[in-house]
Design a protein around this motif. Structure first.
Motif: not given
Length: 435
Positions: A142-143, A215-220, A294-300
């Motif tokens: 997540l960026y 924040l990362y989502i990884f394969k096991r 890429i998150y552009k539309t809200g708050f982060c």
């Protein structure tokens, strides 16, 4: 080292449900938050945002995401306070396990999420999780584009700590893959890209305005890679760059044994995707695929420096839905508390005192004719008469004596500011022997 100890049988007994994802929340010391994260105050995970610990917001997001296998990783100096919060004060539905950093690493039975305890964002969970499910990559990162800061809060030294080197993030325009990450501090005088990268991904956008949300989502199977590679001690600095390079450097795949690791786990999701219209033939021989959201539309935002922490507090205070003044607080009828401020439980505010754009914690005692603006006061703080605070962060148990005036200062836990102190852009802390 990244520790993980997830036992699926134990999880089912505790929660009575199967978890598609497991989560690791990293709750480190927070060196860039000194003196807020000193032992005489609070670990980073418990620093208040709108009078709730940072950790609360991460756990709330995971709960809304339906992720109930949660492990909180901390260092030894944070174990007692974070453990006490999770056992006695946390009111959510999750039952996180707390573990102190150690050298051994367990196994993961499903894809797993790694995120920092200082992340606050309003991204609806299913948007990110469905994106990961659809692309089924080795990891999704997540960026975000940072929101404009309102400024103010903390000393000038905190602004220096806030200046991170410029980040270069390369994104493949066709597949939304993250194919390059580098910091300006690590680059030579000239910016350059490897030919092997350009052959593999000829259409790349280089972004300099994106920040890593951690924040990362990884394969096991990535856990097994961490076990094998003892040199991997940081997700952002070691693991993520290694996997990104493996997308276009075949020698790395062989030398790190990643081809074998990725093939160890039968992937039904990948089989299903191969029969879909979105499957690309180029992906068939790609055991490592790194996706970016890429998150552009809200708050982060992240609260990993004092400057950013103050920004996060302003944001969470604005969207606060509970009563802005606790029913148990005692506010003199001649005191003024702005609608842009919060006052915590059992706090007392005397006459002719003004509170604007500030957050006041619990069990504070604020005297007469006090002016507080754009500041954060934590818990059990005493402010005597005729004090003025502007852009300050005051830690637990501090006392500011009469007629003091502080601007853009940080006051350490338990510190006593003597009467009539005049200070600007200072860190007021107790100096202790290192013995």
């Amino acid at each position: 080292m990244l520790p993980f100890d997830a036992n699926k049988k134990q999880s089912k007994q505790k929660h009575g449900r199967y978890s598609e994802f497991q989560a690791i929340v990293l709750a480190g010391y927070g060196h860039r938050l000194y003196p807020l994260s000193e032992d005489n105050n609070l670990p980073k995970a418990l620093l208040p945002l709108a009078n709730k610990p940072m950790l609360y917001y991460v756990l709330d997001w995971l709960e809304r995401a339906g992720i109930f296998d949660v492990l909180v990783i901390t260092e030894a100096n944070g174990e007692y306070k974070i453990g006490h919060y999770l056992k006695n004060d946390y009111e959510g539905k999750l039952k996180p396990n707390l573990e102190v950093v150690r050298e051994d690493v367990g196994t993961a039975d499903s894809d797993f999420i790694v995120m920092s305890c200082d992340l606050v964002f309003d991204l609806v969970p299913h948007r990110l999780l469905d994106y990961h499910r659809t692309h089924d990559p080795t990891f999704t990162a997540l960026y975000f584009e940072p929101n404009k800061s309102e400024g103010g809060g903390g000393s000038s030294s905190s602004y220096k700590d806030d200046k991170d080197p410029k980040q270069f993030v390369g994104v493949d325009t066709n597949k939304s893959r993250i194919v390059y990450v580098a910091s300006s501090a690590d680059l030579d005088e000239e910016f350059s890209l490897r030919m092997s990268l350009l052959w593999k991904f000829p259409c790349i956008d280089i972004h300099t305005n994106l920040q890593d949300a951690h924040l990362y989502i990884f394969k096991r199977w990535v856990i097994d890679l961490i076990v094998q590679r003892k040199a991997i001690s940081s997700v952002r600095e070691h693991l993520v760059p290694l996997l990104i390079k493996c997308q276009y450097q075949k020698k790395l795949l062989d030398s790190e044994g990643i081809n074998k690791l990725a093939a160890t786990y039968e992937n039904y999701q990948k089989t299903a995707i191969q029969y879909s219209a979105s499957w690309n033939d180029d992906d068939k021989n790609s055991p490592v695929r790194c996706q970016i959201f890429i998150y552009k539309t809200g708050f982060c935002g992240r609260g990993n420096t004092i400057y950013k922490y103050c920004d996060l507090n302003r944001h969470t205070t604005k969207i606060h839905i509970d009563p802005r003044v606790s029913p148990s607080a005692e506010i003199n009828s001649k005191a003024q508390v702005g609608s842009d401020s919060l006052v915590g439980d059992d706090t007392k505010i005397d006459e002719r005192t003004s509170i604007k754009r500030s957050t006041i914690g619990t069990h504070c005692a604020i005297g007469k004719n006090v002016k507080i603006s754009n500041s954060i006061l934590m818990d059990n703080i005493v402010i005597e008469d005729n004090v003025k605070l502007d852009g300050c962060v005051v830690c637990n148990g501090a006392k500011i004596m009469e007629k003091s005036q502080l601007k853009d200062c940080e006051v350490g836990g338990g510190y006593v500011v003597v009467s009539e102190t005049q200070a600007k852009n200072e860190q007021l802390v107790e100096f202790r022997d290192l013995d």
